[in-house]
Design a protein around this motif. Structure first.
Motif, PDB file in Angstrom:
ATOM      1  N   VAL A  41       0.836  -1.199   0.000  1.00  0.00           N
ATOM      2  CA  VAL A  41       0.000   0.000   0.000  1.00  0.00           C
ATOM      3  C   VAL A  41       0.876   1.256   0.000  1.00  0.00           C
ATOM      4  N   ALA A  42       1.935   1.255   0.802  1.00  0.00           N
ATOM      5  CA  ALA A  42       2.842   2.409   0.843  1.00  0.00           C
ATOM      6  C   ALA A  42       3.516   2.627  -0.511  1.00  0.00           C
ATOM      7  N   TYR A  43       3.929   1.532  -1.156  1.00  0.00           N
ATOM      8  CA  TYR A  43       4.550   1.681  -2.478  1.00  0.00           C
ATOM      9  C   TYR A  43       3.561   2.262  -3.480  1.00  0.00           C
ATOM     10  N   TRP A  44       2.347   1.693  -3.532  1.00  0.00           N
ATOM     11  CA  TRP A  44       1.343   2.170  -4.498  1.00  0.00           C
ATOM     12  C   TRP A  44       1.036   3.640  -4.262  1.00  0.00           C
ATOM     13  N   TYR A 109       8.064  -3.096 -13.875  1.00  0.00           N
ATOM     14  CA  TYR A 109       6.696  -3.632 -13.925  1.00  0.00           C
ATOM     15  C   TYR A 109       5.842  -3.073 -12.788  1.00  0.00           C
ATOM     16  N   ALA A 110       6.450  -2.799 -11.643  1.00  0.00           N
ATOM     17  CA  ALA A 110       5.702  -2.200 -10.536  1.00  0.00           C
ATOM     18  C   ALA A 110       5.211  -0.809 -10.911  1.00  0.00           C
ATOM     19  N   VAL A 111       6.037  -0.026 -11.587  1.00  0.00           N
ATOM     20  CA  VAL A 111       5.624   1.300 -12.047  1.00  0.00           C
ATOM     21  C   VAL A 111       4.524   1.173 -13.101  1.00  0.00           C
ATOM     22  N   VAL A 112       4.667   0.188 -13.983  1.00  0.00           N
ATOM     23  CA  VAL A 112       3.659  -0.049 -15.020  1.00  0.00           C
ATOM     24  C   VAL A 112       2.309  -0.389 -14.386  1.00  0.00           C
ATOM     25  N   CYS A 113       2.309  -1.247 -13.374  1.00  0.00           N
ATOM     26  CA  CYS A 113       1.049  -1.637 -12.716  1.00  0.00           C
ATOM     27  C   CYS A 113       0.356  -0.447 -12.073  1.00  0.00           C
ATOM     28  N   VAL A 114       1.095   0.391 -11.386  1.00  0.00           N
ATOM     29  CA  VAL A 114       0.496   1.565 -10.754  1.00  0.00           C
ATOM     30  C   VAL A 114      -0.096   2.482 -11.822  1.00  0.00           C
ATOM     31  N   ASN A 115       0.637   2.692 -12.909  1.00  0.00           N
ATOM     32  CA  ASN A 115       0.145   3.577 -13.966  1.00  0.00           C
ATOM     33  C   ASN A 115      -1.019   2.965 -14.731  1.00  0.00           C
ATOM     34  N   GLY A 116      -1.071   1.644 -14.798  1.00  0.00           N
ATOM     35  CA  GLY A 116      -2.204   0.987 -15.432  1.00  0.00           C
ATOM     36  C   GLY A 116      -3.512   1.262 -14.712  1.00  0.00           C
ATOM     37  N   TRP A 117      -3.447   1.557 -13.434  1.00  0.00           N
ATOM     38  CA  TRP A 117      -4.638   1.943 -12.667  1.00  0.00           C
ATOM     39  C   TRP A 117      -4.784   3.455 -12.596  1.00  0.00           C
ATOM     40  N   ARG A 118      -3.688   4.164 -12.438  1.00  0.00           N
ATOM     41  CA  ARG A 118      -3.730   5.610 -12.220  1.00  0.00           C
ATOM     42  C   ARG A 118      -4.323   6.355 -13.413  1.00  0.00           C
ATOM     43  N   GLY A 119      -3.868   6.046 -14.612  1.00  0.00           N
ATOM     44  CA  GLY A 119      -4.331   6.756 -15.799  1.00  0.00           C
ATOM     45  C   GLY A 119      -5.824   6.624 -16.035  1.00  0.00           C
ATOM     46  N   PRO A 120      -6.337   5.395 -16.151  1.00  0.00           N
ATOM     47  CA  PRO A 120      -7.796   5.261 -16.331  1.00  0.00           C
ATOM     48  C   PRO A 120      -8.604   5.846 -15.176  1.00  0.00           C
ATOM     49  N   TRP A 121      -8.082   5.776 -13.968  1.00  0.00           N
ATOM     50  CA  TRP A 121      -8.794   6.337 -12.820  1.00  0.00           C
ATOM     51  C   TRP A 121      -8.924   7.852 -12.971  1.00  0.00           C
ATOM     52  N   TYR A 122      -7.829   8.505 -13.354  1.00  0.00           N
ATOM     53  CA  TYR A 122      -7.880   9.957 -13.558  1.00  0.00           C
ATOM     54  C   TYR A 122      -8.804  10.316 -14.717  1.00  0.00           C
ATOM     55  N   LEU A 123      -8.780   9.514 -15.778  1.00  0.00           N
ATOM     56  CA  LEU A 123      -9.682   9.772 -16.911  1.00  0.00           C
ATOM     57  C   LEU A 123     -11.143   9.610 -16.497  1.00  0.00           C
ATOM     58  N   LEU A 124     -11.403   8.604 -15.678  1.00  0.00           N
ATOM     59  CA  LEU A 124     -12.765   8.405 -15.177  1.00  0.00           C
ATOM     60  C   LEU A 124     -13.196   9.597 -14.322  1.00  0.00           C
ATOM     61  N   ASP A 125     -12.303  10.079 -13.479  1.00  0.00           N
ATOM     62  CA  ASP A 125     -12.609  11.266 -12.676  1.00  0.00           C
ATOM     63  C   ASP A 125     -12.842  12.495 -13.548  1.00  0.00           C
ATOM     64  N   LYS A 126     -12.071  12.608 -14.615  1.00  0.00           N
ATOM     65  CA  LYS A 126     -12.169  13.777 -15.495  1.00  0.00           C
ATOM     66  C   LYS A 126     -13.492  13.810 -16.264  1.00  0.00           C
ATOM     67  N   TYR A 127     -13.940  12.642 -16.734  1.00  0.00           N
ATOM     68  CA  TYR A 127     -15.097  12.604 -17.624  1.00  0.00           C
ATOM     69  C   TYR A 127     -16.399  12.171 -16.957  1.00  0.00           C
ATOM     70  N   THR A 128     -16.390  11.923 -15.678  1.00  0.00           N
ATOM     71  CA  THR A 128     -17.625  11.560 -14.985  1.00  0.00           C
ATOM     72  C   THR A 128     -17.816  12.451 -13.773  1.00  0.00           C
ATOM     73  N   GLU A 129     -19.042  12.574 -13.362  1.00  0.00           N
ATOM     74  CA  GLU A 129     -19.387  13.373 -12.182  1.00  0.00           C
ATOM     75  C   GLU A 129     -19.465  12.449 -10.966  1.00  0.00           C
ATOM     76  N   MET A 130     -19.308  13.021  -9.808  1.00  0.00           N
ATOM     77  CA  MET A 130     -19.455  12.249  -8.575  1.00  0.00           C
ATOM     78  C   MET A 130     -20.911  12.257  -8.153  1.00  0.00           C
TER      79      MET A 130
END
Length: 191
Positions: A41-44, A109-130
């Motif tokens: 969790v700390a690494y992510w 690969y650890a950096v790739v895994c974090v970015n594989g979640w981070r990018g789509p998550w930010y895009l989802l936040d950008k294009y959807t409302e809460m």
């Protein structure tokens, strides 16, 4: 990515005494819950935040696109290159080279895994409302996609599920969709 001690078989520490095995299992579970899980969790969290600091810190759209690209391209390279990595780098041939390459691969690969979640998550936040409707639609679409891919069981994780790797190759990425060549070849007859 597999265990650090490549030459020790998975059941090497298992003995004939059931109490000894139960004690080792208990110690392993405690270690996984108290040391490994917080470290993951700390690494992510730190990798996620560092990407926000160093990659377009003032532009959420660009940082999301870069993270998504790193995630998709990195996972594609790891998946398509796994057999090359396994053939080229083996601990029985060049042990030092294997350790250097495998540890570098793990870090990347650890950096790739974090970015594989981070990018789509930010895009989802950008294009959807809460809003409630958006959350429900996103959840339903995600669950349906996981059910269709027969991957719903993958949403459980530590500390609820702890699974040990049983694959021999360090670079091997487990895929549910891997089928034998003779089964795969019958789908090419359609053309």
């Amino acid at each position: 990515m597999r265990a650090s001690i490549v030459t020790i078989p998975p059941l090497a520490f298992r003995g004939n005494n059931p109490y000894h095995n139960a004690f080792l299992t208990l110690l392993d579970s405690i270690f996984a819950c108290l040391v490994v899980a917080p470290a993951v969790v700390a690494y992510w969290r730190s990798a996620w935040e560092l990407m926000g600091i160093y990659v377009y810190p003032n532009d959420n759209m660009k940082t999301a696109m870069v993270s998504t690209a790193i995630g998709f391209v990195g996972h594609a390279v790891a998946n398509f290159g796994q057999f090359f990595f396994q053939k080229a780098f083996h601990p029985d041939r060049h042990r030092i080279l294997f350790y250097v390459i495998s540890r570098t691969y793990t870090l990347i690969y650890a950096v790739v895994c974090v970015n594989g979640w981070r990018g789509p998550w930010y895009l989802l936040d950008k294009y959807t409302e809460m809003e409630f409707n958006t959350v429900v639609v996103t959840l339903v679409v995600a669950v349906v996609a996981l059910v269709v891919m027969r991957a719903l069981r993958n949403i459980s994780g530590a500390p609820f599920a702890i699974v040990n790797d049983t694959v021999d190759g360090y670079f091997e990425i487990i895929s549910m969709f891997r089928v034998p060549l003779e089964v795969e070849s019958q789908y090419y007859c359609c053309f």
